[in-house]
Design a protein around this motif. Structure first.
Motif, PDB file in Angstrom:
ATOM      1  N   PRO A 101      74.832  31.881  31.765  1.00 32.14           N
ATOM      2  CA  PRO A 101      73.574  31.574  31.075  1.00 32.14           C
ATOM      3  C   PRO A 101      73.245  32.554  29.946  1.00 32.14           C
ATOM      4  O   PRO A 101      72.777  32.130  28.883  1.00 32.14           O
ATOM      5  CB  PRO A 101      72.527  31.645  32.189  1.00 32.14           C
ATOM      6  CG  PRO A 101      73.288  31.461  33.452  1.00 32.14           C
ATOM      7  CD  PRO A 101      74.646  32.055  33.214  1.00 32.14           C
ATOM      8  N   ARG A 102      73.489  33.845  30.178  1.00 37.40           N
ATOM      9  CA  ARG A 102      73.165  34.848  29.159  1.00 37.40           C
ATOM     10  C   ARG A 102      74.016  34.634  27.904  1.00 37.40           C
ATOM     11  O   ARG A 102      73.504  34.701  26.781  1.00 37.40           O
ATOM     12  CB  ARG A 102      73.411  36.243  29.735  1.00 37.40           C
ATOM     13  CG  ARG A 102      73.198  37.414  28.768  1.00 37.40           C
ATOM     14  CD  ARG A 102      71.732  37.658  28.478  1.00 37.40           C
ATOM     15  NE  ARG A 102      71.519  38.933  27.832  1.00 37.40           N
ATOM     16  CZ  ARG A 102      71.180  40.059  28.459  1.00 37.40           C
ATOM     17  NH1 ARG A 102      71.027  40.067  29.773  1.00 37.40           N
ATOM     18  NH2 ARG A 102      70.985  41.174  27.802  1.00 37.40           N
ATOM     19  N   VAL A 103      75.304  34.387  28.087  1.00 39.82           N
ATOM     20  CA  VAL A 103      76.191  34.167  26.946  1.00 39.82           C
ATOM     21  C   VAL A 103      75.773  32.917  26.176  1.00 39.82           C
ATOM     22  O   VAL A 103      75.716  32.922  24.943  1.00 39.82           O
ATOM     23  CB  VAL A 103      77.651  34.051  27.425  1.00 39.82           C
ATOM     24  CG1 VAL A 103      78.560  33.630  26.271  1.00 39.82           C
ATOM     25  CG2 VAL A 103      78.123  35.375  28.008  1.00 39.82           C
ATOM     26  N   ALA A 104      75.475  31.833  26.903  1.00 31.23           N
ATOM     27  CA  ALA A 104      75.052  30.599  26.251  1.00 31.23           C
ATOM     28  C   ALA A 104      73.753  30.806  25.480  1.00 31.23           C
ATOM     29  O   ALA A 104      73.601  30.342  24.333  1.00 31.23           O
ATOM     30  CB  ALA A 104      74.883  29.489  27.286  1.00 31.23           C
ATOM     31  N   PHE A 105      72.805  31.517  26.089  1.00 24.95           N
ATOM     32  CA  PHE A 105      71.524  31.787  25.425  1.00 24.95           C
ATOM     33  C   PHE A 105      71.731  32.599  24.149  1.00 24.95           C
ATOM     34  O   PHE A 105      71.187  32.257  23.088  1.00 24.95           O
ATOM     35  CB  PHE A 105      70.596  32.536  26.380  1.00 24.95           C
ATOM     36  CG  PHE A 105      69.252  32.865  25.793  1.00 24.95           C
ATOM     37  CD1 PHE A 105      68.181  32.003  25.943  1.00 24.95           C
ATOM     38  CD2 PHE A 105      69.054  34.050  25.085  1.00 24.95           C
ATOM     39  CE1 PHE A 105      66.944  32.292  25.388  1.00 24.95           C
ATOM     40  CE2 PHE A 105      67.827  34.357  24.528  1.00 24.95           C
ATOM     41  CZ  PHE A 105      66.762  33.476  24.684  1.00 24.95           C
ATOM     42  N   ASP A 106      72.502  33.678  24.252  1.00 28.53           N
ATOM     43  CA  ASP A 106      72.711  34.538  23.084  1.00 28.53           C
ATOM     44  C   ASP A 106      73.396  33.776  21.952  1.00 28.53           C
ATOM     45  O   ASP A 106      73.076  33.966  20.776  1.00 28.53           O
ATOM     46  CB  ASP A 106      73.546  35.755  23.466  1.00 28.53           C
ATOM     47  CG  ASP A 106      72.755  36.764  24.291  1.00 28.53           C
ATOM     48  OD1 ASP A 106      71.513  36.627  24.369  1.00 28.53           O
ATOM     49  OD2 ASP A 106      73.362  37.679  24.864  1.00 28.53           O
ATOM     50  N   ARG A 107      74.332  32.940  22.310  1.00 26.11           N
ATOM     51  CA  ARG A 107      75.047  32.168  21.283  1.00 26.11           C
ATOM     52  C   ARG A 107      74.091  31.251  20.532  1.00 26.11           C
ATOM     53  O   ARG A 107      74.184  31.088  19.316  1.00 26.11           O
ATOM     54  CB  ARG A 107      76.162  31.356  21.941  1.00 26.11           C
ATOM     55  CG  ARG A 107      77.075  30.639  20.951  1.00 26.11           C
ATOM     56  CD  ARG A 107      78.188  29.925  21.679  1.00 26.11           C
ATOM     57  NE  ARG A 107      79.020  30.867  22.423  1.00 26.11           N
ATOM     58  CZ  ARG A 107      79.870  30.517  23.383  1.00 26.11           C
ATOM     59  NH1 ARG A 107      79.967  29.246  23.739  1.00 26.11           N
ATOM     60  NH2 ARG A 107      80.606  31.423  23.985  1.00 26.11           N
ATOM     61  N   THR A 137      55.673  22.271  19.122  1.00 20.92           N
ATOM     62  CA  THR A 137      55.358  23.425  19.964  1.00 20.92           C
ATOM     63  C   THR A 137      56.599  24.297  20.065  1.00 20.92           C
ATOM     64  O   THR A 137      57.718  23.833  19.852  1.00 20.92           O
ATOM     65  CB  THR A 137      54.928  22.985  21.372  1.00 20.92           C
ATOM     66  OG1 THR A 137      55.972  22.182  21.954  1.00 20.92           O
ATOM     67  CG2 THR A 137      53.654  22.171  21.320  1.00 20.92           C
ATOM     68  N   GLN A 138      56.404  25.549  20.391  1.00 23.64           N
ATOM     69  CA  GLN A 138      57.516  26.494  20.490  1.00 23.64           C
ATOM     70  C   GLN A 138      57.686  26.967  21.934  1.00 23.64           C
ATOM     71  O   GLN A 138      56.710  27.381  22.574  1.00 23.64           O
ATOM     72  CB  GLN A 138      57.279  27.700  19.574  1.00 23.64           C
ATOM     73  CG  GLN A 138      57.333  27.367  18.091  1.00 23.64           C
ATOM     74  CD  GLN A 138      58.711  26.924  17.642  1.00 23.64           C
ATOM     75  OE1 GLN A 138      59.725  27.361  18.185  1.00 23.64           O
ATOM     76  NE2 GLN A 138      58.754  26.031  16.656  1.00 23.64           N
ATOM     77  N   PRO A 139      58.885  26.927  22.460  1.00 23.78           N
ATOM     78  CA  PRO A 139      59.102  27.391  23.836  1.00 23.78           C
ATOM     79  C   PRO A 139      59.146  28.908  23.919  1.00 23.78           C
ATOM     80  O   PRO A 139      59.308  29.600  22.899  1.00 23.78           O
ATOM     81  CB  PRO A 139      60.465  26.794  24.183  1.00 23.78           C
ATOM     82  CG  PRO A 139      61.180  26.729  22.863  1.00 23.78           C
ATOM     83  CD  PRO A 139      60.117  26.414  21.841  1.00 23.78           C
ATOM     84  N   ASP A 140      59.037  29.401  25.122  1.00 21.52           N
ATOM     85  CA  ASP A 140      59.217  30.821  25.392  1.00 21.52           C
ATOM     86  C   ASP A 140      60.711  31.073  25.563  1.00 21.52           C
ATOM     87  O   ASP A 140      61.321  30.620  26.523  1.00 21.52           O
ATOM     88  CB  ASP A 140      58.462  31.207  26.667  1.00 21.52           C
ATOM     89  CG  ASP A 140      58.690  32.665  27.046  1.00 21.52           C
ATOM     90  OD1 ASP A 140      59.067  33.454  26.163  1.00 21.52           O
ATOM     91  OD2 ASP A 140      58.513  32.995  28.237  1.00 21.52           O
ATOM     92  N   LEU A 141      61.306  31.780  24.612  1.00 19.57           N
ATOM     93  CA  LEU A 141      62.739  32.038  24.654  1.00 19.57           C
ATOM     94  C   LEU A 141      62.998  33.382  25.324  1.00 19.57           C
ATOM     95  O   LEU A 141      63.167  34.412  24.677  1.00 19.57           O
ATOM     96  CB  LEU A 141      63.323  32.014  23.238  1.00 19.57           C
ATOM     97  CG  LEU A 141      63.261  30.658  22.523  1.00 19.57           C
ATOM     98  CD1 LEU A 141      63.783  30.778  21.099  1.00 19.57           C
ATOM     99  CD2 LEU A 141      64.062  29.613  23.289  1.00 19.57           C
ATOM    100  N   THR A 142      63.001  33.368  26.643  1.00 18.51           N
ATOM    101  CA  THR A 142      63.245  34.573  27.428  1.00 18.51           C
ATOM    102  C   THR A 142      64.725  34.654  27.775  1.00 18.51           C
ATOM    103  O   THR A 142      65.276  33.737  28.400  1.00 18.51           O
ATOM    104  CB  THR A 142      62.410  34.577  28.721  1.00 18.51           C
ATOM    105  OG1 THR A 142      61.024  34.469  28.378  1.00 18.51           O
ATOM    106  CG2 THR A 142      62.658  35.844  29.516  1.00 18.51           C
TER     107      THR A 142
END
Length: 395
Positions: A133-139, A211-216
């Motif tokens: 998940p972290r790699v996918a998010f960062d990409r 609207t903008q999501p919270d990108l945590t």
């Protein structure tokens, strides 16, 4: 708002009597496996009598989005990648491919590695899912416009330029067969080149979310909790659609030959592949059904999230098509007829949920793919030479 396509693959089939719904059209009753979707019933189309091709887990997984049987090392371009090639030019990523289970090796006729994905960008090129998940998010969501990102992109561009020059030089000297392989490699490198170009010269967005999501950013590593991991990947797909990072997403809920252990569920003691070969034994059938229902619970979670995102003229779910299903009906015997397949969403008005749609017996799965292809504005009268027409009941 743009129209999105999500393709979600579930391995190992289902127990037919626990999946099959009763009633036709809007007057139908959800089955025990599908009960978690009760609150979303008016958004669904349950399709019956769609048949896959091939035999065994690997071939049937490979055919889930291509409609064709793997021949040697060749398949065909998959539905998600066809749609991405047509509508992906307006977003930073033409498509995203996500998963939860590490790739596997071995042989089951065709190599088991062929069941790592359902996405093929060419007849010989598989697109592997990202399971971290972290790699996918960062990409997808790291800062791609700041000075540091620009410098990194410029460095990568110089490397890519060298790689392209070397590969083109080699291609001119190679045999005809090797030229084709190098050509496919060049296509992969060019996709990196496009991402770099989008960083150096960001294109003007054709859609700005209301609207903008919270990108945590997720925590590093792969979650050990199976439910948390799958829902995290579903959250990432929803975020990618919400932010218009991509309009096409594919999710492997597990490997096509998955042996994941589900003992974390009450009443389940064995692995998914093992219980799918249930031989009609009561305990195995019960476990098999519990796992199938768990998968549908995760689908319900994702659809609920999409239905709660307002896009002005409807929800994110209204402006999407979600294709969910397995490449076999029943793991016991690898049955490929009458697949478990669901559509959700309205594709921005191009689709109308039809309740339980009963196709003619032995309708090729490729007919559904051709129908969806046309709904996304792609003019074609056939799908990988495997279709026999479209599904008229889908409007």
């Amino acid at each position: 708002p743009p129209t999105r396509l999500a393709c979600i693959f579930q391995p190992n089939g289902v127990f037919p009597e626990a999946w099959d719904v009763t009633g036709i059209g809007k007057q139908y009753q959800l089955s025990p496996i599908l009960k978690p979707l009760q609150g979303l019933k008016r958004e669904l189309t349950i399709l019956s009598n769609l048949d896959n091709t091939g035999k065994g887990h690997v071939e049937m997984t490979g055919a889930f989005l291509t409609g064709t049987k793997i021949q040697g090392s060749k398949n065909a371009v998959s539905l998600d990648q066809m749609v991405a090639q047509a509508i992906g030019k307006d977003t930073p990523f033409p498509s995203i491919i996500l998963g939860t289970e590490p790739p596997r090796q071995g042989n089951a006729g065709p190599p088991i590695s062929f069941a790592n994905t359902v996405s093929w960008s060419s007849e010989t090129t598989r697109v592997s899912p990202e399971i971290n998940p972290r790699v996918a998010f960062d990409r997808m969501f790291r800062n791609q416009s700041g000075p540091e990102a620009q410098q990194k992109a410029a460095r990568r561009k110089s490397v890519v330029d060298l790689v392209l020059d070397d590969a083109k030089s080699l291609q001119r000297k190679a045999s005809h067969q090797d030229q084709q392989k190098i050509g496919e490699y060049l296509d992969s490198v060019r996709s990196v080149e496009v991402q770099i170009e989008n960083t150096l010269n960001p294109q003007e967005r054709s859609w700005e979310p209301l609207t903008q999501p919270d990108l945590t950013q997720p925590e590093p590593g792969i979650p050990q909790d199976r439910s948390a991991h799958l829902r995290m990947m579903m959250d990432l797909m929803v975020l990618s659609f919400w932010t218009d990072t991509t309009r096409v997403g594919t999710l492997m809920t597990a490997h096509g030959f998955s042996r994941q252990n589900f003992s974390f569920l009450d009443g389940v003691t064995s692995d998914h592949h093992g219980m799918s070969h249930h031989k009609f034994q009561e305990q195995a059938v019960d476990e098999y059904t519990r796992v199938s229902r768990w998968y549908v619970e995760q689908l319900a979670y994702m659809l609920e999230r999409m239905s709660n995102i307002d896009e002005g003229n409807g929800s994110l779910l209204d402006n999407s098509t979600v294709l969910y299903g397995s490449s076999m009906k029943d793991g016991n015997g690898h049955k490929k007829e009458n697949l478990p397949v669901i559509l959700a969403g309205r594709a921005g008005g191009a689709l109308k949920p039809g309740g339980h749609v009963v196709c003619e017996q032995h309708t090729p799965l490729a007919n559904l793919h051709l129908t969806l292809l046309q709904k996304y504005g792609i003019e074609s009268d056939q799908f990988n030479h495997a279709s026999t027409g479209t599904i008229a009941q889908l409007g």
